[in-house]
Write an enzyme that holds these catalytic residues in place. Structure first.
Site, PDB file in Angstrom:
ATOM      1  CE  LYS A   1      -4.061   1.533   2.720  1.00 43.94           C
ATOM      2  NZ  LYS A   1      -4.879   1.194   3.916  1.00 43.94           N
TER       3      LYS A   1
ATOM      4  CB  SER B   1      -8.258   2.717   3.011  1.00 40.30           C
ATOM      5  OG  SER B   1      -7.393   2.180   4.002  1.00 40.30           O
TER       6      SER B   1
ATOM      7  CB  SER C   1      -8.474  -0.043   5.809  1.00 37.08           C
ATOM      8  OG  SER C   1      -9.329   1.062   5.840  1.00 37.08           O
TER       9      SER C   1
END
Lengths: 67, 479
Positions: free
Chosen positions: B82, B157, B181
């Site tokens: 990420k 996310s 997330s």
């Protein structure tokens, strides 16, 4: 220094995202009232960390105590 | 020419193949880079790649293996993460316009641990702007697509990690979980996602959203892969004052030992009240939850209904207060100086945080200990693990869940974190596992929740389910 965020709030009081934020705050804060009586005067936020990290140790001690 | 068989290997399989020298790291990295170039754009999941560095490091990894060094568990394996995990000298844009040129001067502890295990860091994956949102929409960098069907959300996310791992573009990936997330996108994309106990994994060098709620963990295609990555990144870190020293068992050694006699709790009401944790569950998701519980029963587990503490009902709201206040504090300068550089959804959430009083924030923090203690006593004195849904509804399309185009979806938006956020608030370990498909053909997962620092129990339980209910990715588009 001019605070642009305050200006943004003033100018956009009636836009949906601001109205939604105001509504959210009211809902989120309203639910805690009935549970606050369970908090003692001395309660501190850091006690959460102790409760979390000591849980396994407490269980082990109890198991040893109970044989 | 892309070797799809190589791409479809699990993390554990590719690691073993590399150590046995059945394939070289250079071959694996070249294949990954070709895959990313070929299919990355259709999923819109890649933030940036480090191709030259990746190939040079792969060459070194191959040479080290030839010279007889003792390889780490991920020797020569390429991974992408990420876009919020810092590495000195590399941009971490955090899914935003504001940080598009941010170059950190430190490297995340989790990345350093992966480096020590021999992994190669070959790029960054897209994410929700500043990790604040569960659907995966991003007005700044564009929406990531779900590999099962590109019209649907991948969840957020950690949207890029979920899409890349489910789409065979990375063998695993690090994500973050503040309100769900990791688990939410894992469920949407049919992956295994671990949110470890608060303090189990260092957050040093990872973009902060809400320091009281932020967790770091992996998304993978198998339970063993998830256990392996968690094993590597877990541990006390002097750079993160919230990381705890706790004995770290071998998460993989007991993973195949089954769950005969395990007590699995299914949540019912809050206290003796009329409402329950599962009240707003969609019937199709409920069907998949019941199917998964039937599998657990067939494996010898005892499934029991269990009421949750009365005060657990407010944990979602308390988590929202903490996340709102802490994230708004972190973003205060940018909010003042450049509010127009945020996407409108992120700005709205940060705005909410600015409106809480200090008393609201401290009450939410103080209540956490009370609710945690009640939860541990009333739930884990009676059952070993808790079973719960992750996403309350079938995965929605990108269009229907875009609140700008469809304002009515805002009602669902507040519901989306209902099953995940409370366990960030309590800090308990929770593992998302694929359960089945809803009628739209998209995955639906369940989560298993355990007492603090009992990640090994979660992996063992999930592995027993996975063996009985093998998961595949038949609908993932590879073209």
């Amino acid at each position: 220094m001019k605070n642009k965020w305050s200006a943004f709030l003033d100018q956009n009081y009636d836009v949906p995202e601001v109205q939604f934020a105001l509504k959210s705050v009211k809902i989120l804060t309203g639910t805690k009232k009935r549970f606050l009586k369970h908090l003692s005067f001395e309660t501190e936020p850091a006690e959460y960390g102790k409760a979390l990290s000591a849980y396994k140790l407490d269980i082990q001690l109890e198991e040893e105590k109970n044989g | 020419m892309v070797d799809e068989a190589l791409s479809r290997m699990s993390l554990t399989e590719i690691s073993e193949a590399l150590v046995k020298r059945e394939v070289s790291s250079q071959e694996v990295v070249r294949n990954s880079l070709e895959e990313l170039e070929k299919r990355g754009p259709s999923l819109n999941c890649v933030a940036r790649l480090f191709p030259e560095q990746a190939l040079a490091e792969a060459e070194s990894a191959d040479q080290e293996l030839s010279s007889g060094i003792s390889p780490g568990p991920l020797h020569g394996v390429p991974l992408l993460h990420k876009d919020m995990f810092y590495r000195t000298g590399k941009i971490s844009a955090c899914g935003s316009k504001i940080c598009k040129d941010f170059v950190p001067d430190a490297t995340a502890t989790a990345l350093l641990k992966l480096d020590q295990a021999g992994a190669l860091d070959i790029g960054r994956l897209k994410m929700v702007e500043f990790a604040y949102g569960l659907t995966g929409h991003n007005e700044i960098t564009g929406d990531v697509r779900n590999p099962w069907n590109p019209e649907y959300i991948p969840g957020g996310s950690s949207s890029g990690p979920a899409a890349a791992v489910a789409g065979f573009l990375s063998y695993g990936s690090l994500g973050s979980d503040t309100g769900g997330s990791i688990r939410f996108p894992a469920s949407c994309c049919g992956l295994v996602g671990m949110k470890p106990t608060y303090g189990r994994v260092s957050r040093f060098g990872a973009m902060p959203l809400s320091f009281s709620l932020d967790h770091i963990g992996p998304l993978t295609r198998t339970v063993a892969d998830c256990a392996l990555l968690t094993q590597i990144i877990a541990g006390k870190d002097t750079n993160d004052s919230t990381s705890y020293y706790q004995p770290k068992p071998d998460f993989l050694s007991g993973i195949e030992s089954g769950i005969q006699g395990l007590k699995i709790g299914v949540p019912t009401t809050y206290g003796n009240g009329p409402s329950g944790f599962l009240d707003q569950l969609h019937p199709e998701v409920q069907r998949e939850m019941e199917s998964s519980l039937a599998v657990f029963r067939s494996l010898g587990a005892k499934v029991v209904e269990i009421p949750l503490p009365e005060n657990f009902e407010i944990s979602n709201n308390m988590a929202n207060i903490i996340a709102g206040a802490e994230s708004s504090s972190a973003h205060a300068n940018w909010l003042k100086e450049q509010p127009e550089d945020y996407g409108s959804q992120t700005r709205e959430r940060l705005l909410t945080g600015l409106l809480f009083s200090a008393v609201d924030y401290l009450d939410a923090l103080k209540l956490r200990k009370v609710i945690l203690e009640d939860f541990l006593k009333q739930v884990f004195d009676k059952v070993d693990v808790l079973h719960a849904p992750v996403v309350p509804i079938p995965v929605p399309t990108l269009e229907e869940s875009n609140i700008q185009a469809n304002p009515g979806f805002i009602e669902y938006l507040t519901l989306l974190g209902h099953f995940t956020r409370p366990f960030d608030y309590l800090g308990l370990p929770a593992l998302s596992v694929p359960a089945g498909l809803t009628d739209n053909g998209l995955p639906s997962g369940f989560q298993l929740v355990a007492p603090p620092f009992e990640e090994a129990l979660l992996f063992r339980t999930a592995r027993a389910f996975e063996k009985e209910n093998p998961w595949s990715y038949p609908q993932v588009t590879l073209g």
